[in-house]
Write an enzyme that holds these catalytic residues in place. Structure first.
Site, PDB file in Angstrom:
ATOM      1  N   THR A  95       0.856  -1.194   0.000  1.00 57.66           N
ATOM      2  CA  THR A  95       0.000   0.000   0.000  1.00 57.66           C
ATOM      3  C   THR A  95       0.888   1.238   0.000  1.00 57.66           C
ATOM      4  O   THR A  95       1.587   1.511   0.984  1.00 57.66           O
ATOM      5  CB  THR A  95      -0.909   0.032   1.246  1.00 57.66           C
ATOM      6  OG1 THR A  95      -1.668  -1.166   1.298  1.00 57.66           O
ATOM      7  CG2 THR A  95      -1.843   1.235   1.186  1.00 57.66           C
ATOM      8  N   LYS A 170      -7.184   1.944  -2.830  1.00 61.94           N
ATOM      9  CA  LYS A 170      -6.783   1.337  -1.548  1.00 61.94           C
ATOM     10  C   LYS A 170      -6.768   2.389  -0.431  1.00 61.94           C
ATOM     11  O   LYS A 170      -7.205   2.131   0.698  1.00 61.94           O
ATOM     12  CB  LYS A 170      -5.404   0.685  -1.712  1.00 61.94           C
ATOM     13  CG  LYS A 170      -4.803   0.145  -0.429  1.00 61.94           C
ATOM     14  CD  LYS A 170      -5.630  -0.962   0.176  1.00 61.94           C
ATOM     15  CE  LYS A 170      -5.048  -1.424   1.509  1.00 61.94           C
ATOM     16  NZ  LYS A 170      -6.008  -2.192   2.299  1.00 61.94           N
ATOM     17  N   LYS A 238       0.110   5.267   8.374  1.00 61.75           N
ATOM     18  CA  LYS A 238       0.708   5.629   7.066  1.00 61.75           C
ATOM     19  C   LYS A 238      -0.391   5.780   6.020  1.00 61.75           C
ATOM     20  O   LYS A 238      -0.391   6.723   5.222  1.00 61.75           O
ATOM     21  CB  LYS A 238       1.712   4.521   6.692  1.00 61.75           C
ATOM     22  CG  LYS A 238       2.276   4.542   5.293  1.00 61.75           C
ATOM     23  CD  LYS A 238       1.676   3.501   4.359  1.00 61.75           C
ATOM     24  CE  LYS A 238       1.755   2.080   4.793  1.00 61.75           C
ATOM     25  NZ  LYS A 238       1.137   1.120   3.902  1.00 61.75           N
TER      26      LYS A 238
HETATM   27  N1  NDP Z   1      -1.269  -6.482   7.557  1.00 64.71           N
HETATM   28  C1  NDP Z   1      -2.390  -6.208   6.905  1.00 64.71           C
HETATM   29  O1  NDP Z   1      -3.502  -6.509   7.386  1.00 64.71           O
HETATM   30  C2  NDP Z   1      -2.365  -5.531   5.582  1.00 64.71           C
HETATM   31  C3  NDP Z   1      -1.279  -4.823   5.125  1.00 64.71           C
HETATM   32  N2  NDP Z   1      -1.327  -4.200   3.906  1.00 64.71           N
HETATM   33  C4  NDP Z   1      -0.172  -3.472   3.400  1.00 64.71           C
HETATM   34  O2  NDP Z   1       0.760  -4.462   2.976  1.00 64.71           O
HETATM   35  C5  NDP Z   1       2.094  -4.010   3.200  1.00 64.71           C
HETATM   36  C6  NDP Z   1       2.838  -5.018   4.095  1.00 64.71           C
HETATM   37  O3  NDP Z   1       2.119  -5.106   5.309  1.00 64.71           O
HETATM   38  P1  NDP Z   1       2.529  -6.162   6.445  1.00 64.71           P
HETATM   39  O4  NDP Z   1       2.938  -7.431   5.841  1.00 64.71           O
HETATM   40  O5  NDP Z   1       1.423  -6.123   7.422  1.00 64.71           O
HETATM   41  O6  NDP Z   1       3.786  -5.419   7.061  1.00 64.71           O
HETATM   42  P2  NDP Z   1       4.995  -5.984   7.925  1.00 64.71           P
HETATM   43  O7  NDP Z   1       5.460  -4.834   8.741  1.00 64.71           O
HETATM   44  O8  NDP Z   1       4.627  -7.239   8.592  1.00 64.71           O
HETATM   45  O9  NDP Z   1       6.101  -6.330   6.808  1.00 64.71           O
HETATM   46  C7  NDP Z   1       6.754  -5.314   6.123  1.00 64.71           C
HETATM   47  C8  NDP Z   1       7.726  -5.902   5.123  1.00 64.71           C
HETATM   48  O10 NDP Z   1       8.429  -4.822   4.474  1.00 64.71           O
HETATM   49  C9  NDP Z   1       9.852  -5.069   4.605  1.00 64.71           C
HETATM   50  N3  NDP Z   1      10.574  -3.805   4.620  1.00 64.71           N
HETATM   51  C10 NDP Z   1      10.361  -2.732   5.415  1.00 64.71           C
HETATM   52  N4  NDP Z   1      11.223  -1.748   5.112  1.00 64.71           N
HETATM   53  C11 NDP Z   1      12.012  -2.211   4.116  1.00 64.71           C
HETATM   54  C12 NDP Z   1      13.076  -1.655   3.365  1.00 64.71           C
HETATM   55  N5  NDP Z   1      13.535  -0.412   3.591  1.00 64.71           N
HETATM   56  N6  NDP Z   1      13.653  -2.427   2.417  1.00 64.71           N
HETATM   57  C13 NDP Z   1      13.198  -3.656   2.177  1.00 64.71           C
HETATM   58  N7  NDP Z   1      12.200  -4.255   2.849  1.00 64.71           N
HETATM   59  C14 NDP Z   1      11.598  -3.521   3.805  1.00 64.71           C
HETATM   60  C15 NDP Z   1       9.978  -5.839   5.890  1.00 64.71           C
HETATM   61  O11 NDP Z   1      11.235  -6.472   5.935  1.00 64.71           O
HETATM   62  P3  NDP Z   1      11.894  -6.933   7.360  1.00 64.71           P
HETATM   63  O12 NDP Z   1      11.276  -8.259   7.666  1.00 64.71           O
HETATM   64  O13 NDP Z   1      13.333  -6.999   7.092  1.00 64.71           O
HETATM   65  O14 NDP Z   1      11.527  -5.865   8.365  1.00 64.71           O
HETATM   66  C16 NDP Z   1       8.808  -6.800   5.748  1.00 64.71           C
HETATM   67  O15 NDP Z   1       9.105  -7.833   4.848  1.00 64.71           O
HETATM   68  C17 NDP Z   1       1.961  -2.609   3.807  1.00 64.71           C
HETATM   69  O16 NDP Z   1       2.043  -1.667   2.777  1.00 64.71           O
HETATM   70  C18 NDP Z   1       0.568  -2.622   4.422  1.00 64.71           C
HETATM   71  O17 NDP Z   1       0.023  -1.331   4.521  1.00 64.71           O
HETATM   72  C19 NDP Z   1      -2.413  -4.295   3.081  1.00 64.71           C
HETATM   73  C20 NDP Z   1      -3.516  -4.993   3.484  1.00 64.71           C
HETATM   74  C21 NDP Z   1      -3.588  -5.634   4.769  1.00 64.71           C
HETATM   75  O1  LIG Z   2      -4.959  -2.654   4.785  1.00 63.77           O
HETATM   76  C1  LIG Z   2      -5.513  -3.338   5.614  1.00 63.77           C
HETATM   77  C2  LIG Z   2      -6.669  -4.153   5.348  1.00 63.77           C
HETATM   78  O2  LIG Z   2      -7.177  -4.811   6.284  1.00 63.77           O
HETATM   79  O3  LIG Z   2      -7.112  -4.172   4.195  1.00 63.77           O
END
Ligand code: NDP
Ligand SMILES: O=CC(=O)O
Length: 294
Positions: A95, A170, A238
Site C-alpha cells: 500500500t 486502496k 501511514k
Molecule cells: N497487515 C495487513 O492486514 C495488511 C497490510 N497491507 C499493506 O501491505 C504491506 C505489508 O504489510 P505487512 O505485511 O502487514 O507489514 P509488515 O510490517 O509485517 O512487513 C513489512 C515488510 O516490508 C519489509 N521492509 C520494510 N522496510 C524495508 C526496506 N527499507 N527495504 C526492504 N524491505 C523492507 C519488511 O522487511 P523486514 O522483515 O526486514 O523488516 C517486511 O518484509 C503494507 O504496505 C501494508 O500497509 C495491506 C492490506 C492488509
Molecule cells: O490494509 C488493511 C486491510 O485490512 O485491508
C-alpha cells in the site's frame, strides 16, 4: 508458474505460502533474510537480493511496508532496476501512494519491463485463506498474465486502469476503515462508561445495519485489551497520512479522517505502532474520564 516474492512480513509470508500451496515455484527475498527460512521449509527457493530474484523470475511480486521500502527495493543497490528488462514483469502489492507507484512505473518501463500496482484489501486471515480483494492498475497484459497468481491470493481482482488508480482506491478504503475503527473505539468506551456491557453492544451492532466483519472480528479482542497485530497500527497511520495527502491534492475536506489520523499518531506516540490498528482503542481509554459533576 514461477514467481519471485519480495517482502515476507505478515502479508507477504501468507501470500507466498499460498502460492507455494497451489503449486507455484516461488523464489523469495526478505530484507531480514532469516524470515525466508519458513518458506524454504515449504519448498521456496531463496535469492540474496531483489535483483537476483528478478534475474531468475519472469514475474516478481512485492509486499513491502511503505513508499520508502517500495523505492528502496526498486532503486537501491541490488534492486529491481538492475535486472528488469523486456519480457519481465514487476507487481507491487504494497500500500503506497499514486506518486510512488507512478515513479516506480516510469523507472521499470524505461528499462523495457512491465509494471502493475496491485494493493490488497483484507488482512492477515484473508491473506492466509486466499481471500484478498486485489486492486490492480497499470499494464493490462501483465494483469492478465498474473491472474493465476491473483486467483490463488485473492477472492476477487479489480482492474482499475492507469497506474495510481489502485493506490488511490486502496487509500480511500483504508481511510474509511481507519475512521470506522476510531468511531467503534469511542462507542465501546462510551458504552462502558455509561454503565452498559460493551459485549452486548457488539451483539446489538451485529444485528443492525452497520454490522460488518471488522467489528465482529476485532470487537471481542478489543474489549479484552488484546491487540495482536494482523494489520499493524503504524501501517494504518501511514495509510491515513497518504489518504489525507490525496485529500489535499483533490481539495477534499476530511475532518473525520484527520481526527482519526491524530488518534493513530497519538497511539504511535504511546508505543502502540507495532500492535494491531485496533490498539487505537487504548488512546480513547487513556483519556481521562470527565467529571460527572460538569
Ligand atoms: N497487515 C495487513 O492486514 C495488511 C497490510 N497491507 C499493506 O501491505 C504491506 C505489508 O504489510 P505487512 O505485511 O502487514 O507489514 P509488515 O510490517 O509485517 O512487513 C513489512 C515488510 O516490508 C519489509 N521492509 C520494510 N522496510 C524495508 C526496506 N527499507 N527495504 C526492504 N524491505 C523492507 C519488511 O522487511 P523486514 O522483515 O526486514 O523488516 C517486511 O518484509 C503494507 O504496505 C501494508 O500497509 C495491506 C492490506 C492488509
Ligand atoms: O490494509 C488493511 C486491510 O485490512 O485491508
Amino acid at each position: 508458474m514461477e514467481v519471485g516474492f519480495l517482502g515476507l512480513g505478515i502479508m507477504g509470508k501468507a501470500m507466498s505460502m499460498n502460492l507455494l500451496r497451489h503449486g507455484f515455484k516461488v523464489t523469495v527475498w526478505n530484507r531480514t533474510l532469516s524470515k525466508c527460512d519458513e518458506l524454504v521449509e515449504h519448498g521456496a527457493s531463496v535469492a540474496e537480493t531483489p535483483a537476483a530474484v528478478v534475474k531468475k523470475c519472469k514475474y516478481t511480486i512485492a509486499m513491502l511496508s511503505d513508499p520508502s521500502a517500495a523505492f528502496s527495493v526498486v532503486f537501491g543497490k541490488d534492486g529491481i532496476l538492475e535486472q528488469i528488462c523486456a519480457g519481465k514483469g514487476y507487481v507491487d502489492m504494497s500500500t503506497v501512494d499514486a506518486d510512488t507507484s507512478t515513479k516506480i512505473n516510469e523507472a521499470i518501463t524505461a528499462k523495457g519491463g512491465y509494471f502493475l500496482e496491485a494493493p490488497v484489501s483484507g488482512s492477515k486471515k484473508p491473506a492466509e485463506d486466499g481471500q484478498l480483494v486485489i486492486l490492480a492498475a497499470g499494464e493490462k497484459a501483465l494483469y492478465e498474465e498474473v491472474i493465476p497468481a491473483f486467483n490463488v491470493m485473492g477472492k476477487k481482482s479489480f482492474y482499475l486502469g492507469q497506474v495510481g488508480n489502485g493506490a488511490k482506491m486502496k487509500l480511500v478504503v483504508n481511510m474509511i476503515m481507519g475512521s470506522m475503527i476510531n468511531a467503534f473505539s469511542e462507542g465501546l468506551v462510551l458504552a462502558g462508561r455509561s454503565g452498559l456491557d460493551p459485549s452486548v453492544l457488539l451483539d446489538v451492532l451485529d444485528l443492525g445495519g452497520i454490522a460488518n466483519p471488522m467489528f465482529r472480528l476485532k470487537g471481542p479482542t478489543m474489549i479484552q485489551g488484546s491487540h495482536s497485530p494482523a494489520f499493524p497500527l503504524k501501517h494504518q497511520q501511514k495509510d491515513m497520512r497518504l489518504a489525507l495527502a490525496l485529500g489535499d491534492e483533490t481539495a477534499t475536506s476530511m475532518p473525520v479522517a484527520a481526527a482519526a489520523n491524530e488518534a493513530f499518531k497519538k497511539a504511535r506516540s504511546m508505543g502502540l505502532g507495532d500492535l494491531d490498528f485496533s490498539a487505537v482503542y487504548e488512546t480513547v481509554k487513556a483519556l481521562e474520564q470527565p467529571s460527572q459533576k460538569n
